[in-house]
Design a protein around this motif. Sequence first.
Motif, PDB file in Angstrom:
ATOM      1  N   ARG A 296       0.820  -1.209   0.000  1.00  0.00           N
ATOM      2  CA  ARG A 296       0.000   0.000   0.000  1.00  0.00           C
ATOM      3  C   ARG A 296       0.862   1.273   0.000  1.00  0.00           C
ATOM      4  O   ARG A 296       2.023   1.254   0.395  1.00  0.00           O
ATOM      5  CB  ARG A 296      -0.950   0.010   1.197  1.00  0.00           C
ATOM      6  N   ASP A 297       0.262   2.366  -0.469  1.00  0.00           N
ATOM      7  CA  ASP A 297       0.918   3.677  -0.452  1.00  0.00           C
ATOM      8  C   ASP A 297       2.270   3.674  -1.169  1.00  0.00           C
ATOM      9  O   ASP A 297       3.274   4.125  -0.630  1.00  0.00           O
ATOM     10  CB  ASP A 297       1.073   4.173   0.994  1.00  0.00           C
ATOM     11  N   ASN A 298       2.275   3.137  -2.381  1.00  0.00           N
ATOM     12  CA  ASN A 298       3.431   3.222  -3.258  1.00  0.00           C
ATOM     13  C   ASN A 298       3.017   3.900  -4.559  1.00  0.00           C
ATOM     14  O   ASN A 298       2.022   4.648  -4.574  1.00  0.00           O
ATOM     15  CB  ASN A 298       4.026   1.827  -3.497  1.00  0.00           C
ATOM     16  N   LYS A 299       3.732   3.655  -5.636  1.00  0.00           N
ATOM     17  CA  LYS A 299       3.425   4.298  -6.910  1.00  0.00           C
ATOM     18  C   LYS A 299       3.281   3.265  -8.027  1.00  0.00           C
ATOM     19  O   LYS A 299       3.648   3.516  -9.180  1.00  0.00           O
ATOM     20  CB  LYS A 299       4.523   5.312  -7.248  1.00  0.00           C
ATOM     21  N   LEU A 300       2.742   2.117  -7.676  1.00  0.00           N
ATOM     22  CA  LEU A 300       2.577   1.040  -8.652  1.00  0.00           C
ATOM     23  C   LEU A 300       1.558   1.421  -9.721  1.00  0.00           C
ATOM     24  O   LEU A 300       0.461   1.896  -9.409  1.00  0.00           O
ATOM     25  CB  LEU A 300       2.113  -0.240  -7.955  1.00  0.00           C
ATOM     26  N   THR A 301       1.918   1.175 -10.969  1.00  0.00           N
ATOM     27  CA  THR A 301       0.983   1.406 -12.064  1.00  0.00           C
ATOM     28  C   THR A 301       0.456   0.097 -12.646  1.00  0.00           C
ATOM     29  O   THR A 301      -0.527   0.108 -13.384  1.00  0.00           O
ATOM     30  CB  THR A 301       1.651   2.224 -13.183  1.00  0.00           C
ATOM     31  N   ALA A 302       1.108  -0.998 -12.308  1.00  0.00           N
ATOM     32  CA  ALA A 302       0.674  -2.287 -12.844  1.00  0.00           C
ATOM     33  C   ALA A 302       1.107  -3.414 -11.910  1.00  0.00           C
ATOM     34  O   ALA A 302       2.098  -3.286 -11.183  1.00  0.00           O
ATOM     35  CB  ALA A 302       1.250  -2.519 -14.241  1.00  0.00           C
ATOM     36  N   LEU A 303       0.361  -4.482 -11.955  1.00  0.00           N
ATOM     37  CA  LEU A 303       0.673  -5.689 -11.186  1.00  0.00           C
ATOM     38  C   LEU A 303       0.933  -6.814 -12.180  1.00  0.00           C
ATOM     39  O   LEU A 303       0.073  -7.115 -13.022  1.00  0.00           O
ATOM     40  CB  LEU A 303      -0.510  -6.047 -10.277  1.00  0.00           C
ATOM     41  N   PRO A 304       2.118  -7.420 -12.162  1.00  0.00           N
ATOM     42  CA  PRO A 304       2.425  -8.450 -13.163  1.00  0.00           C
ATOM     43  C   PRO A 304       1.565  -9.699 -13.000  1.00  0.00           C
ATOM     44  O   PRO A 304       1.135 -10.042 -11.899  1.00  0.00           O
ATOM     45  CB  PRO A 304       3.905  -8.766 -12.899  1.00  0.00           C
ATOM     46  N   ASP A 305       1.320 -10.367 -14.100  1.00  0.00           N
ATOM     47  CA  ASP A 305       0.529 -11.603 -14.070  1.00  0.00           C
ATOM     48  C   ASP A 305       1.166 -12.659 -13.175  1.00  0.00           C
ATOM     49  O   ASP A 305       0.473 -13.534 -12.649  1.00  0.00           O
ATOM     50  CB  ASP A 305       0.381 -12.174 -15.489  1.00  0.00           C
ATOM     51  N   GLU A 306       2.487 -12.563 -12.982  1.00  0.00           N
ATOM     52  CA  GLU A 306       3.194 -13.573 -12.187  1.00  0.00           C
ATOM     53  C   GLU A 306       2.792 -13.564 -10.716  1.00  0.00           C
ATOM     54  O   GLU A 306       3.186 -14.443  -9.956  1.00  0.00           O
ATOM     55  CB  GLU A 306       4.699 -13.359 -12.317  1.00  0.00           C
TER      56      GLU A 306
END
Length: 600
Positions: A295-305
Amino acid sequence: MSRFKRGGKIDSRAGFRTEVSSSPIPNGLLKAARKSGQLNLSARGLTEVPLNVWRLNLDTPEEANQNLAFGADDRWWEQTDLTKLIISSNKLETLSENVKLLPALVVLDVHDNQLTTLPKELGELEQLQRLVISHNKLTELPAELWGLTTLRSLHLQQNQLQQLPEEIGQLVNLDEIDLSNNQFTGVPDGLGNLTKLVKLNLSHNKLKSLSPAIRNMKNLRMLDCTHNQLESVPPVLAQMESLELLYLRHNKLRLLPELPQCKTLKELHVGNNQIVGIEAEYLKHLSALSVLELRDNKLTALPDEVTLLEGLERLDLANNDLSSLPCTLGNLPKLKSVSLEGNPLRGIRRDLIAKGTGELLKYLRSRIKEEPGDSAEQPQTAMTLPSQARVDVHSIKTLKALNYSEKQEAVIPDDVFDAVGGGPVASVNFSKNQLTSVPPRLLELKDTVSDINLGFNKLTSITVEFCSLKHLSHIDLRNNFITELPSEMEGLAKLRSIILSFNRFKAFPDFLYKITALETILISNNQVNGIDPARLKMLDKLSTLDLQNNDIMQVPPELGNCTSLRALMLDGNPFRNPRAAIVAKGTDAIMEYLRSRIPT
């Protein structure tokens, strides 16, 4: 002379009573301690420890001087040496050198006092296994402490220590040490000699790096480095094969650590950092992971893995910049909790997320099943209009989602709206086209639509008619050319999140202060010059506010009173205070700084 004073009150029992000197420690408590070997003097308001406590095993007890017959339970000469002494939560400013008179002590607990120093005689307690001196005012420790090689547990948290000597490595039998809430900027390499260590707590310090010597802690199961200034972790961390719990929250990490040999890792907490992405390769090694907190980061995507984490039970992705989720997430067999609030998700209705993790995963699984069949259900035939072939009619009917994105068209064809066929539509995605105005036929969906994405177009304004979409809970208008929005938008009472990033706003839209349901406002990369903290405070559900890369010259201290905020982003503005070092520490540090500057 008479023992009765004239005019005095006669005590009929005076001749049969033995005078006892007053003592803050009841005699019965000391008597019990001789039998059990344990004495608890916590929370008694002591400013010093009475001498008879230190001499408990040396002096003949008072009852031995009385002419009484001793039963089996009162044989003072069969007393047990004191092995456990608790004098916590008192008012001690010093610890007497007489502590050496209790050489059999195995446990000594003096936490929550006012100690500024410790006596060197502490080093004579050669049987001591547990020492708790936390929550005091210690700035240094006696060198003799490092000779207590029998110690297994050492608690030094909540003091004012700034450094540790290399000699700490002599405590080779330690299995837990708590160094949290001090002022350490580094830890000595000697710490690596503690090869039996199971728990190491370094949280709430000023660490910028970790010693590579931790590679020797082959038995370490828990490492807590929360609230430090770590920008990376040493590669040797990946060699800690026994590690089960790793806490790295509130640091400056930009990447998820690679932990290829941490096969036993069960919990990884890396929230409140600056992580922008996750290397898919890193997830393959974390097969035992049950908790992943990002939480509270700057993720723009989550990998399928992420679907390789078959043991995952809790996934926290709150307050990032995720616009979508991999559908295969729904196949994780043990996943019980997914936190997604504060993300600009598209294609997943807010009401569906509100129903809980079970419904979300069920929806994601349904998308997996539909994807292979979409082409079969929409065959290109002579009876199919060209524009309809580009519209997922099945998605409209089953998911109530109208998607016509990434077409680079200036106008949404009528056939797209015709494909709706009068049915309910909850989600509309017209992003990544060349739209210069809001499609007028969008108003045909006003009774059902709750989520609209018009991002990455060429919009310069929003019409007043748009405000008739009263059921909207999420609006995405990022990457357009908008300078202002109609005040009538305050009528969108159900609006929970709005994304206005990468536009041309020079002022914070006034209507936003009036929508009390708002939880997320993302308005970065504009030219906003200020905000009204008093009005913002009225938004008691607002948890995420992104004001990065604007023209804010001054951050009002009263913004610290907006206690509902869990993610406040201010990077890239020209203000001087709070300083960049404070801003880099994250939301908690910013809010604490602002509150400290509020005039009283």
